[in-house]
Design a protein around this motif. Structure first.
Motif, PDB file in Angstrom:
ATOM      1  N   MET A  32       0.625  -1.296   0.021  1.00  0.00           N
ATOM      2  CA  MET A  32       0.000   0.217  -0.133  1.00  0.00           C
ATOM      3  C   MET A  32       0.874   1.247   0.065  1.00  0.00           C
ATOM      4  O   MET A  32       0.651   2.086  -0.809  1.00  0.00           O
ATOM      5  N   PHE A  33       1.934   1.164   0.774  1.00  0.00           N
ATOM      6  CA  PHE A  33       2.582   2.481   0.848  1.00  0.00           C
ATOM      7  C   PHE A  33       3.665   2.595  -0.429  1.00  0.00           C
ATOM      8  O   PHE A  33       3.951   3.680  -1.039  1.00  0.00           O
ATOM      9  N   THR A  34       4.348   1.662  -0.947  1.00  0.00           N
ATOM     10  CA  THR A  34       4.695   1.689  -2.190  1.00  0.00           C
ATOM     11  C   THR A  34       4.011   1.996  -3.230  1.00  0.00           C
ATOM     12  O   THR A  34       4.233   2.922  -4.238  1.00  0.00           O
ATOM     13  N   LEU A  35       2.818   1.394  -3.665  1.00  0.00           N
ATOM     14  CA  LEU A  35       1.855   1.790  -4.701  1.00  0.00           C
ATOM     15  C   LEU A  35       1.244   3.376  -4.293  1.00  0.00           C
ATOM     16  O   LEU A  35       1.186   4.181  -5.297  1.00  0.00           O
ATOM     17  N   GLY A  36       1.124   3.663  -3.044  1.00  0.00           N
ATOM     18  CA  GLY A  36       0.823   5.145  -2.920  1.00  0.00           C
ATOM     19  C   GLY A  36       1.796   6.041  -3.314  1.00  0.00           C
ATOM     20  O   GLY A  36       1.547   7.109  -4.179  1.00  0.00           O
ATOM     21  N   MET A  38       4.049   5.395  -5.687  1.00  0.00           N
ATOM     22  CA  MET A  38       4.024   5.302  -7.159  1.00  0.00           C
ATOM     23  C   MET A  38       2.695   6.298  -7.755  1.00  0.00           C
ATOM     24  O   MET A  38       2.886   6.950  -9.073  1.00  0.00           O
ATOM     25  N   LEU A  39       1.572   6.077  -7.130  1.00  0.00           N
ATOM     26  CA  LEU A  39       0.487   6.954  -7.661  1.00  0.00           C
ATOM     27  C   LEU A  39       0.735   8.389  -7.268  1.00  0.00           C
ATOM     28  O   LEU A  39       0.417   9.116  -8.251  1.00  0.00           O
ATOM     29  N   LYS A  40       1.453   8.990  -6.352  1.00  0.00           N
ATOM     30  CA  LYS A  40       1.696  10.373  -6.049  1.00  0.00           C
ATOM     31  C   LYS A  40       2.473  11.063  -7.205  1.00  0.00           C
ATOM     32  O   LYS A  40       2.390  12.050  -7.601  1.00  0.00           O
ATOM     33  N   VAL A  41       3.425  10.206  -7.665  1.00  0.00           N
ATOM     34  CA  VAL A  41       4.393  10.747  -8.587  1.00  0.00           C
ATOM     35  C   VAL A  41       4.141  10.283 -10.191  1.00  0.00           C
ATOM     36  O   VAL A  41       4.652  10.661 -11.071  1.00  0.00           O
ATOM     37  N   GLY A  42       3.298   9.122 -10.295  1.00  0.00           N
ATOM     38  CA  GLY A  42       2.933   8.649 -11.600  1.00  0.00           C
ATOM     39  C   GLY A  42       3.927   7.850 -12.273  1.00  0.00           C
ATOM     40  O   GLY A  42       4.209   7.786 -13.474  1.00  0.00           O
ATOM     41  N   GLU A  46      -1.145   5.967 -14.010  1.00  0.00           N
ATOM     42  CA  GLU A  46      -1.435   7.347 -13.882  1.00  0.00           C
ATOM     43  C   GLU A  46      -1.350   7.995 -12.552  1.00  0.00           C
ATOM     44  O   GLU A  46      -1.826   7.547 -11.737  1.00  0.00           O
ATOM     45  N   LYS A  47      -0.736   9.269 -12.791  1.00  0.00           N
ATOM     46  CA  LYS A  47      -0.801   9.978 -11.456  1.00  0.00           C
ATOM     47  C   LYS A  47      -2.084  10.278 -10.705  1.00  0.00           C
ATOM     48  O   LYS A  47      -3.126  10.689 -11.500  1.00  0.00           O
ATOM     49  N   ASN A  48      -2.392   9.911  -9.527  1.00  0.00           N
ATOM     50  CA  ASN A  48      -3.783  10.263  -8.680  1.00  0.00           C
ATOM     51  C   ASN A  48      -3.050  10.565  -7.335  1.00  0.00           C
ATOM     52  O   ASN A  48      -2.887   9.440  -6.223  1.00  0.00           O
ATOM     53  N   THR A  49      -2.834  11.455  -7.144  1.00  0.00           N
ATOM     54  CA  THR A  49      -2.180  12.098  -5.604  1.00  0.00           C
ATOM     55  C   THR A  49      -3.201  11.715  -4.652  1.00  0.00           C
ATOM     56  O   THR A  49      -2.720  11.413  -3.372  1.00  0.00           O
ATOM     57  N   ALA A  50      -4.477  12.024  -4.681  1.00  0.00           N
ATOM     58  CA  ALA A  50      -5.462  11.728  -3.908  1.00  0.00           C
ATOM     59  C   ALA A  50      -5.537  10.390  -3.293  1.00  0.00           C
ATOM     60  O   ALA A  50      -5.537  10.046  -2.032  1.00  0.00           O
ATOM     61  N   LEU A  51      -5.595   9.289  -4.301  1.00  0.00           N
ATOM     62  CA  LEU A  51      -5.345   8.009  -4.000  1.00  0.00           C
ATOM     63  C   LEU A  51      -4.058   7.447  -3.122  1.00  0.00           C
ATOM     64  O   LEU A  51      -4.102   6.706  -2.212  1.00  0.00           O
ATOM     65  N   GLY A  52      -2.972   8.079  -3.650  1.00  0.00           N
ATOM     66  CA  GLY A  52      -1.775   7.942  -3.412  1.00  0.00           C
ATOM     67  C   GLY A  52      -1.381   8.439  -2.029  1.00  0.00           C
ATOM     68  O   GLY A  52      -0.944   7.567  -1.095  1.00  0.00           O
TER      69      GLY A  52
END
Length: 82
Positions: A32-36, A38-42, A46-52
């Protein structure tokens, strides 16, 4: 994590995000932390800062308060680049 870190095999952010998503859906905190991150920076997704941010701030490792952010989050909302 091997695809994300690229130590034992070549780094592949797309494959890493696929495996991390599977593990995150089962409340595996490191995934969860690592995927978060990855999501924050794309990175590979696809970049998704809220979910990250939600994934990074969640506390799935606490047994008394298990958080499952991704249970109701459709797979098609997390875009993994080919």
């Amino acid at each position: 994590m091997a695809y994300y870190e690229g130590k034992l095999i070549p780094r592949d952010p797309q494959k890493a995000s696929e495996w991390l998503l599977k593990a995150a859906k089962k409340n595996y905190a490191p995934a969860m932390f690592t995927l978060g991150k990855m999501l924050k920076v794309g990175d590979g997704v696809e970049k998704n800062t809220a979910l990250g941010h939600q994934l990074i701030q969640s506390e799935p490792y606490r047994v008394c308060r298990r958080v499952n952010i991704l249970r109701d989050y459709p797979d098609d909302k997390i875009k993994i680049y080919p």
